[in-house]
Write a protein that holds these residues in place. Sequence first.
Motif, PDB file in Angstrom:
ATOM      1  N   LYS A  28       0.818  -1.218   0.000  1.00 53.73           N
ATOM      2  CA  LYS A  28       0.000   0.000   0.000  1.00 53.73           C
ATOM      3  C   LYS A  28       0.850   1.266   0.000  1.00 53.73           C
ATOM      4  O   LYS A  28       0.317   2.363  -0.019  1.00 53.73           O
ATOM      5  CB  LYS A  28      -0.920   0.012   1.226  1.00 53.73           C
ATOM      6  N   CYS A  29       2.163   1.094   0.104  1.00 54.98           N
ATOM      7  CA  CYS A  29       3.053   2.263   0.193  1.00 54.98           C
ATOM      8  C   CYS A  29       3.822   2.414  -1.120  1.00 54.98           C
ATOM      9  O   CYS A  29       3.942   1.475  -1.895  1.00 54.98           O
ATOM     10  CB  CYS A  29       4.038   2.116   1.343  1.00 54.98           C
ATOM     11  N   GLN A  30       4.334   3.602  -1.282  1.00 56.15           N
ATOM     12  CA  GLN A  30       5.034   3.942  -2.519  1.00 56.15           C
ATOM     13  C   GLN A  30       6.530   3.726  -2.298  1.00 56.15           C
ATOM     14  O   GLN A  30       7.092   4.270  -1.341  1.00 56.15           O
ATOM     15  CB  GLN A  30       4.773   5.428  -2.741  1.00 56.15           C
ATOM     16  N   ILE A  31       7.163   2.981  -3.191  1.00 56.51           N
ATOM     17  CA  ILE A  31       8.576   2.644  -2.977  1.00 56.51           C
ATOM     18  C   ILE A  31       9.477   3.820  -3.375  1.00 56.51           C
ATOM     19  O   ILE A  31       9.190   4.553  -4.310  1.00 56.51           O
ATOM     20  CB  ILE A  31       8.953   1.360  -3.756  1.00 56.51           C
ATOM     21  N   GLN A  32      10.544   4.014  -2.606  1.00 55.11           N
ATOM     22  CA  GLN A  32      11.536   5.064  -2.904  1.00 55.11           C
ATOM     23  C   GLN A  32      12.922   4.435  -2.917  1.00 55.11           C
ATOM     24  O   GLN A  32      13.547   4.300  -1.871  1.00 55.11           O
ATOM     25  CB  GLN A  32      11.501   6.140  -1.832  1.00 55.11           C
ATOM     26  N   PRO A  33      13.385   4.049  -4.091  1.00 60.83           N
ATOM     27  CA  PRO A  33      14.687   3.378  -4.142  1.00 60.83           C
ATOM     28  C   PRO A  33      15.845   4.359  -3.965  1.00 60.83           C
ATOM     29  O   PRO A  33      15.660   5.564  -4.092  1.00 60.83           O
ATOM     30  CB  PRO A  33      14.700   2.785  -5.555  1.00 60.83           C
ATOM     31  N   GLY A  34      16.999   3.822  -3.670  1.00 64.45           N
ATOM     32  CA  GLY A  34      18.205   4.650  -3.592  1.00 64.45           C
ATOM     33  C   GLY A  34      18.690   5.023  -4.980  1.00 64.45           C
ATOM     34  O   GLY A  34      18.167   4.543  -5.978  1.00 64.45           O
ATOM     35  N   ASP A  35      19.671   5.929  -5.047  1.00 63.11           N
ATOM     36  CA  ASP A  35      20.194   6.382  -6.334  1.00 63.11           C
ATOM     37  C   ASP A  35      21.379   5.520  -6.765  1.00 63.11           C
ATOM     38  O   ASP A  35      22.168   5.068  -5.948  1.00 63.11           O
ATOM     39  CB  ASP A  35      20.669   7.842  -6.239  1.00 63.11           C
ATOM     40  N   GLU A  36      21.490   5.331  -8.078  1.00 61.30           N
ATOM     41  CA  GLU A  36      22.660   4.686  -8.668  1.00 61.30           C
ATOM     42  C   GLU A  36      23.253   5.654  -9.691  1.00 61.30           C
ATOM     43  O   GLU A  36      22.487   6.218 -10.474  1.00 61.30           O
ATOM     44  CB  GLU A  36      22.276   3.378  -9.369  1.00 61.30           C
ATOM     45  N   PRO A  37      24.537   5.868  -9.708  1.00 60.82           N
ATOM     46  CA  PRO A  37      25.533   5.342  -8.772  1.00 60.82           C
ATOM     47  C   PRO A  37      25.366   5.950  -7.387  1.00 60.82           C
ATOM     48  O   PRO A  37      24.843   7.051  -7.260  1.00 60.82           O
ATOM     49  CB  PRO A  37      26.860   5.774  -9.404  1.00 60.82           C
ATOM     50  N   MET A  38      25.796   5.206  -6.388  1.00 60.04           N
ATOM     51  CA  MET A  38      25.623   5.637  -5.013  1.00 60.04           C
ATOM     52  C   MET A  38      26.444   6.890  -4.723  1.00 60.04           C
ATOM     53  O   MET A  38      27.657   6.878  -4.920  1.00 60.04           O
ATOM     54  CB  MET A  38      26.108   4.544  -4.067  1.00 60.04           C
ATOM     55  N   PRO A  39      25.808   7.950  -4.275  1.00 59.29           N
ATOM     56  CA  PRO A  39      26.610   9.106  -3.852  1.00 59.29           C
ATOM     57  C   PRO A  39      27.213   8.833  -2.467  1.00 59.29           C
ATOM     58  O   PRO A  39      26.499   8.410  -1.562  1.00 59.29           O
ATOM     59  CB  PRO A  39      25.588  10.241  -3.785  1.00 59.29           C
ATOM     60  N   LEU A  40      28.507   9.025  -2.329  1.00 60.62           N
ATOM     61  CA  LEU A  40      29.175   8.749  -1.051  1.00 60.62           C
ATOM     62  C   LEU A  40      29.561  10.059  -0.376  1.00 60.62           C
ATOM     63  O   LEU A  40      29.694  11.087  -1.016  1.00 60.62           O
ATOM     64  CB  LEU A  40      30.432   7.915  -1.288  1.00 60.62           C
ATOM     65  N   PHE A  41      29.734  10.002   0.924  1.00 57.13           N
ATOM     66  CA  PHE A  41      30.191  11.180   1.656  1.00 57.13           C
ATOM     67  C   PHE A  41      31.707  11.337   1.597  1.00 57.13           C
ATOM     68  O   PHE A  41      32.228  12.418   1.431  1.00 57.13           O
ATOM     69  CB  PHE A  41      29.781  11.096   3.131  1.00 57.13           C
TER      70      PHE A  41
END
Lengths: 622, 467
Positions: free
Chosen positions: A213-226
């Motif tokens: 019932k919820c809306q998916i929010q995937p992470g970003d690719e390529p992964m931004p790193l600190f």
Amino acid sequence: MTTKDFDIVIIGGGHAGVEAALAASRMGKTSAIVTMDAKKLALMSCNPAIGGIGKSHVVKEIDALGGIMGMAADAAGIQFRRLNLSRGPAVWSTRVQCDRRHYNDYIVEYVSRANKIEIIEDLAGEILTENGRVKGIRTESGEIILCEVIIVATGTFLGGLIHIGEKKIKAGRIGEKAAYKLSDSFRGLGFEISRLKTGTPPRLNGDSIDWDKCQIQPGDEPMPLFSHQTKRVAFEQTPCYLTYTTAKTKEIILENIKRSPIFSGQLNSTGPRYCPSIEDKFYRFVDKPRHQLFLEPEGNGTSEVYPNGFSTSLPEEVQVAAIKTVTGLEQVEITRPGYAVEYDYCPARQIKANLETHLIKGLFFAGQINGTSGYEEAAGQGLMAGINAVLQIEKEPPFILDRSEGYIGVMIDDLTTRSTTEPYRLFTSRAEYRLSMREDNARDRMADYAEKYNLLPKTVLNSFRELQNKTKQSISSFKKVRLTAEDLLNYSNELNNMNSMTLEHFLKQPRISIARAMPLLVSYNGEFRDRLEVLERAAIFIRYQGYIEKQQREIDKFKKLEHEAIPEDFIFQAITGLKREATEKFQRFRPDSLGQASRIEGITPGDVAVLSVHLKRHKATA
Amino acid sequence: MMTTTSQKSSINEDTIVAIITPPGEGGIAAIRLAGRQSLAFLSKHFRAIRKDESDFKPFLMRYGFFVDDNLQKIDEILAVFMPKERSYTGLEQIEIFSHGGSLVVKKIQEILLKSGARAAEPGEFTKLAFLSGRIDLSKAEAVAEIIEANTQKSYDVAREHLIGNYSEHIEKLRTELIEILAEVEASIDFPEEEIDPEETSQLVDRLNNLAQSIKELADSYTGGRIISEGFKVAIAGRPNAGKSSLFNLLLKQERALVTPTPGTTRDYLSEWIELGGQAVNITDTAGLRSGGGVIEKAGQSSAKKIMGQADLIIWMADLSQKKWAENLSEDLNENLNRNSIILGNKIDKVSVDKKTEELLSDYNVLPLSCLTGQGIDSFKRVLVNAIAESMPDLTSGLVVTSARHQQKLKSALAEIKQAKSKLAENQSPELTALDLRLAASELAEITGRIYNEDILGQIFSKFCIGK
């Protein structure tokens, strides 16, 4: 009774305390972290995420000054995102959802390997002073620890009081004691103490959530790193979810609002406007039918979920009833209730720009005791306090970042020139010189300081200098490349005219985003084809160049006043011709520079003119 | 209250300029430049009368023309250079002595401002003098009073009242600007919140309205000048129409040369009189006609300039000329598109028939005779009314009287225009925000300062924020 002796005693092992100890360790000083539980160093008491708008800039600055926060967040990250990508690069912000346990373990492990840091499990009770200078502390168990400098980083533990509905518990975090004697010690030393509050939502059992019932929010690719020191991350990316409250939620909350300690009058301290409780949101924005919630996993191996946006101090049974009306949470189980926590802080006009108190020499404050909120804000101050503590011991001038150098500088300047009315957090709009203070150039801004104070390994600095050189080469190569009409075909929607132009000119086109330009940059930059970071940095530089020049004029004006230092022995009361209110303000805030004086709330340009005249006279006669 | 931004006047950077003689009429006015580029700024606009006197030696008076960027002569001036070792302010300094007409002085100041000088804050020269040790250190406390006093002295009680409204008005403009900025900032700082910032088109509309208000205020500087410097009337017309006669009549004294040979008033004369309780500056200009010698042409071009800057033009026709109506029709097309009164002089020399009466009424000509004084009283009544009508509306209080304020308003306007086009083109919001912030800080330099907290306060009061 035993006596121990350290260069620095750090009270509190949170995000500020840990950065302070690590900075001191890198600079060769011994420190003791006095904390109640050695296994809970840098625990994320609230949201299991690092970064976000405005805050991510601080994390990058901390990383560039040798701090640990960025590396720990990368290592423990379970979802990496870059927010604001559709806006300009000055406001791009990295946000990393972390495995709470792993983050904490990483830091405990890192600190245990660092030199010259000792963890003392105890509760600090009293600040010991001699002739207006710190001498050490006495713990609640009676131990005396001697030191040259004390850094206080007590977080919500100083006079902490938790509220859940009508229930009140003396604690800094649920299930943990609070430091009350220490508050009395500060009062005894003459500090002005006030109260703030913050809140946290209940935690949920993810297995009881209807994710469909919820809306998916995937992470970003390529992964931004600190951190540029990050070699690998531990976990696969995990999605977060978005859901909404319903009409029924609103009904239950408004029906029970009187039972919330804030509305019943049981709790009077101010909370943050940017992070209101769910009851506050329904009450203040009564026309809004629903509010969004982000469901964020607390880690990789746990099913616990953090419902971001549902901070509350309503009684537990109301929390349960209300959260079950949220879409997807109809069957949810609460693993821990949400609560509000009230704590003591010392309004930050009592500290100087190096974070040392005006009142007691050698006493430094960092984090929530200065009225801030947020792990990143705390860590930034902890790092600066650690460095400045060492500099003071070595009788070196302090390390102060100004408002044009970094978000850390903006934050500390805001704290020392404005009265805190709510827990302070960073936003990019707090930074006047935002275009020049970006994530991508945090290291450019900090590298000289990192080198000067020995905060980073040589290899790290060298590889950064190499990156800087490559960026420069890239910038000059962009000026030489001429794009053909064929190159531009793809961009006909964004370009006003399709005449042949240099790559530099192309990058200045306002409607071409950096992301859209990247493929062209890659195809033309043979040498740096694989160094996307180099290309991106060069592109950002070119994109902003004109604006930054415009901003630079403002910065130059600003810098002039910043460099007019006000001596510590300057007597504001002796200024004739100054309005009484202005004299009082100057006395209360004790600005370090003319620039700082000009930013004190309620101070007019005329007051500054008069102060400036007297300052010149003081210097002439000194 | 007027605020100063003296904290920006760091000692060695800016070159500042101000008129140092009191406002209004005087035989001579003085303008002072202080700062590193004083001599450079003057040299650019100075043309010595004698070639061997074009270099500036310390404390040697130089005589020449002050010229504008197009090398147009503005006035004859005397100027003196004072090296920093021996100047009042302790900085390189120039003092310019021009004719006392406040228009000329203002013009010179404006040209220097355009060259890059900054308008001096009230009391700033004295402050510099103190800082450089030129004046007694023990008098330091007096500086603060000077800063206050200089602004207050120049405004009478009524005007102080006006200024109160005025700064409220600027504060209102600034608040509107901050509200718009908050919309832009909210979209940057809270991208994941469910807030709906206003539509771009709405923000552009608001900026348009704001720009309009700021522009009106900046334009009111002309009205403000009328209050502080008087109403400017130019008497113009063809040669020998009797302009100088009228000028003298109005002054009730023989000051201008009156000769029957056409074209002898080659430059202009300017005097002050009081009319209907208002200080009025009357300028007699050279006659305008086609042809004429070089000198006459110079006079004509200066006449046109004076007409351009006048608040009201009195155009004189010579009724004794047979073709006066045809000439007038031509002149009106060529020279008069502004606030004006048309006079028909030498009515005593013509017999008024029906056709003349019709023509007079068609062209709205007031007949009079400078020789006999016929019609002068009714002309004065018309003149007083016209002046009263042209005066700015003082009740609103929205009048800019300071060149510095006008400068700030214009800069703010320029930034708002840039912000508007960025918004319209959908550029990144942080760039629009930069322009709006710069605009706000220009306005803040008139009334006070801008705090980032103000912007956040706007955001939180308007949007429900909080994850």
